[in-house]
Motif scaffolding. Structure first.
Motif, mmCIF file in Angstrom:
data_model
loop_
_atom_site.group_PDB
_atom_site.id
_atom_site.type_symbol
_atom_site.label_atom_id
_atom_site.label_comp_id
_atom_site.label_asym_id
_atom_site.label_seq_id
_atom_site.Cartn_x
_atom_site.Cartn_y
_atom_site.Cartn_z
ATOM 1 N N TRP A 135 4.801 14.059 28.818
ATOM 2 C CA TRP A 135 5.821 15.010 28.354
ATOM 3 C C TRP A 135 6.869 14.265 27.547
ATOM 4 O O TRP A 135 7.458 13.275 28.004
ATOM 5 C CB TRP A 135 6.461 15.692 29.557
ATOM 6 N N GLY A 136 7.107 14.717 26.319
ATOM 7 C CA GLY A 136 8.075 14.068 25.459
ATOM 8 C C GLY A 136 7.562 12.822 24.769
ATOM 9 O O GLY A 136 8.278 12.196 23.995
ATOM 10 N N GLY A 137 6.296 12.463 25.041
ATOM 11 C CA GLY A 137 5.734 11.264 24.436
ATOM 12 C C GLY A 137 5.426 11.457 22.965
ATOM 13 O O GLY A 137 5.034 12.546 22.543
ATOM 14 N N GLY A 145 0.499 16.608 21.344
ATOM 15 C CA GLY A 145 0.979 17.851 21.936
ATOM 16 C C GLY A 145 1.996 18.550 21.045
ATOM 17 O O GLY A 145 2.619 17.942 20.170
ATOM 18 N N MET A 146 2.173 19.846 21.280
ATOM 19 C CA MET A 146 3.114 20.634 20.485
ATOM 20 C C MET A 146 4.546 20.443 20.999
ATOM 21 O O MET A 146 4.790 20.483 22.204
ATOM 22 C CB MET A 146 2.736 22.113 20.539
ATOM 23 N N GLY A 147 5.475 20.276 20.050
ATOM 24 C CA GLY A 147 6.877 20.059 20.404
ATOM 25 C C GLY A 147 7.762 21.210 19.976
ATOM 26 O O GLY A 147 8.807 21.010 19.346
ATOM 27 N N ASP A 148 7.348 22.446 20.334
ATOM 28 C CA ASP A 148 8.094 23.638 19.906
ATOM 29 C C ASP A 148 9.200 24.013 20.882
ATOM 30 O O ASP A 148 9.526 25.182 21.069
ATOM 31 C CB ASP A 148 7.147 24.825 19.713
ATOM 32 N N SER A 149 9.794 22.999 21.502
ATOM 33 C CA SER A 149 10.900 23.211 22.435
ATOM 34 C C SER A 149 12.190 23.458 21.665
ATOM 35 O O SER A 149 12.326 23.042 20.511
ATOM 36 C CB SER A 149 11.045 21.975 23.327
ATOM 37 N N PRO A 150 13.172 24.119 22.286
ATOM 38 C CA PRO A 150 14.440 24.380 21.596
ATOM 39 C C PRO A 150 15.255 23.098 21.428
ATOM 40 O O PRO A 150 15.085 22.144 22.179
ATOM 41 C CB PRO A 150 15.148 25.375 22.521
ATOM 42 N N ASN A 151 16.125 23.108 20.428
ATOM 43 C CA ASN A 151 17.080 22.027 20.166
ATOM 44 C C ASN A 151 16.436 20.762 19.593
ATOM 45 O O ASN A 151 16.832 20.272 18.553
ATOM 46 C CB ASN A 151 17.881 21.674 21.426
ATOM 47 N N LYS A 152 15.443 20.199 20.277
ATOM 48 C CA LYS A 152 14.774 19.005 19.761
ATOM 49 C C LYS A 152 13.309 19.040 20.193
ATOM 50 O O LYS A 152 12.956 19.616 21.226
ATOM 51 C CB LYS A 152 15.440 17.727 20.276
ATOM 52 N N PRO A 153 12.428 18.438 19.378
ATOM 53 C CA PRO A 153 11.000 18.449 19.721
ATOM 54 C C PRO A 153 10.714 17.633 20.983
ATOM 55 O O PRO A 153 11.114 16.474 21.081
ATOM 56 C CB PRO A 153 10.332 17.818 18.496
ATOM 57 N N ILE A 154 10.045 18.252 21.945
ATOM 58 C CA ILE A 154 9.569 17.558 23.144
ATOM 59 C C ILE A 154 8.080 17.879 23.268
ATOM 60 O O ILE A 154 7.698 18.898 23.844
ATOM 61 C CB ILE A 154 10.323 18.005 24.413
#
Length: 343
Positions: free
Chosen positions: A85-87, A112-121
């Motif tokens: 996660w977050g890698g 992996g997809m980084g479609d998290s809010p604020n910053k890509p995770i």
């Protein structure tokens, strides 16, 4: 009397090539032909398709490495690497291809997809979106944009809702058409959320000969994962002091609830027809970082290891010999014929 030592020569039996071709709707067509990617170079490839979960056209990437000395007449195992996660897939645990040489396997780094809010995770979809059983009320999750689109947000959300099974299928199909692949010798290695995803993927996409989940476990409750018979071989790696995903399962310091290493591996062994009894599984690194590996005792007809290795350390228990361990694990999990010259 059962032996106290399980031989390290035990090798896995993979999903059949016919099953893999049916599930991926493609067969390896790269044998005997010039490869479509450079040999000995990490190459980024794009995939453009409509994600079936979201219904949107997207572009995703992966990185592939054909080993130096690649032979177009040799069918190679494939190692799929899933970051945590977050890698960042271009940097996170990015040494597996350097330990598959000379000419042992093809390495593929997944993104992996980084479609998290604020910053890509970047993360992997493990199917708990909208669920309230995988965390306690005090947990503070993250709802990714893809989950918002599907209206599947809850306090337990922490990963993307894009279809990573479809992504894995498309990556494998592309690799099969780019190089000479042993279709029965696909091994997945994953760290944390990547290891957690592997447990789900092995059920939803049973193409793996073996799995090497590292500090990753399924959630408790309805998300408990059991392989379909006959199931892939398993070599699980975990730190004894992990507080993020505890080896003993239960509540993590972040508020999520996990199955334990013993429960998951015991269930895996049961599906394969093995007993609950374990024996020492010898490795070249026994005692390093206090590592102890144990395997479930299986009948001779079961040629798949079900192993768990416990080391001294927390969630980032990745000593300098980690890459060598994974390369060694691949040799334990793929059929003996893998990497042989085609007749």
């Amino acid at each position: 009397m059962l032996s106290a030592i399980v031989s390290i020569a035990l090798a896995g039996v993979a999903a059949s090539p016919e099953t893999v071709r049916r599930l991926l709707n493609v067969e390896s067509s790269g044998c005997g032909r010039r490869p479509k990617v450079p040999v000995g170079e990490l190459t980024i490839k794009d995939l453009r398709y409509t994600d079936p979960a979201i219904g949107r056209e997207i572009t995703r990437q992966y990185q592939v490495y054909l080993p130096t000395g690649y032979n177009k007449s040799v069918a190679y195992p494939v190692l799929l690497s899933y970051h945590g996660w977050g890698g960042q897939w271009l940097t996170f645990r990015h040494g597996f291809h350097q330990h598959g040489n000379p000419g042992r396997y093809i390495t593929v780094y997944m993104s992996g997809m980084g479609d998290s809010p604020n910053k890509p995770i970047p993360s992997w979809n493990v199917g708990n979106a909208g669920d309230l059983a995988s965390c306690v009320p005090e947990a503070e999750g993250i709802c990714y944009e893809s989950c918002l689109l599907l209206n599947t947000c809850s306090r337990c959300n922490s990963y993307t809702c894009f279809d990573d099974i479809e992504y894995t299928k498309r990556v494998l199909a592309a690799v099969f058409q780019s190089a000479c692949v042993d279709e029965a010798s696909i091994v997945g290695v994953g760290s944390s959320n990547g290891g957690q995803f592997l447990y789900n993927a092995s059920v939803e996409l049973p193409v793996f000969a073996g799995l090497v989940p590292m500090v990753g476990l399924p959630f408790e409750g309805p998300h408990r994962v059991a392989p379909r018979a006959p199931g892939p071989g398993l070599i699980h790696w975990h730190g004894d002091a992990d507080l993020i995903i505890p080896a003993d399962g239960g509540l993590s310091i972040e508020g999520w609830l996990y199955d334990s290493v013993s429960a998951v591996t015991r269930q895996w062994a049961e599906v394969l027809g093995c007993s609950e009894q374990t024996a020492v599984y010898t490795t070249p690194w026994d005692g390093e970082d206090d590592m102890v590996c144990k395997a479930y005792v299986c009948p001779e007809s079961v040629q798949k290891p079900v192993v768990f290795c416990i080391l001294a350390g927390g969630h980032n228990v990745f000593p300098s010999w980690t890459y060598d361990f994974v390369a060694w694990a691949v040799d334990r999990l793929v059929p003996p014929r893998a990497g042989s010259v085609l007749l």
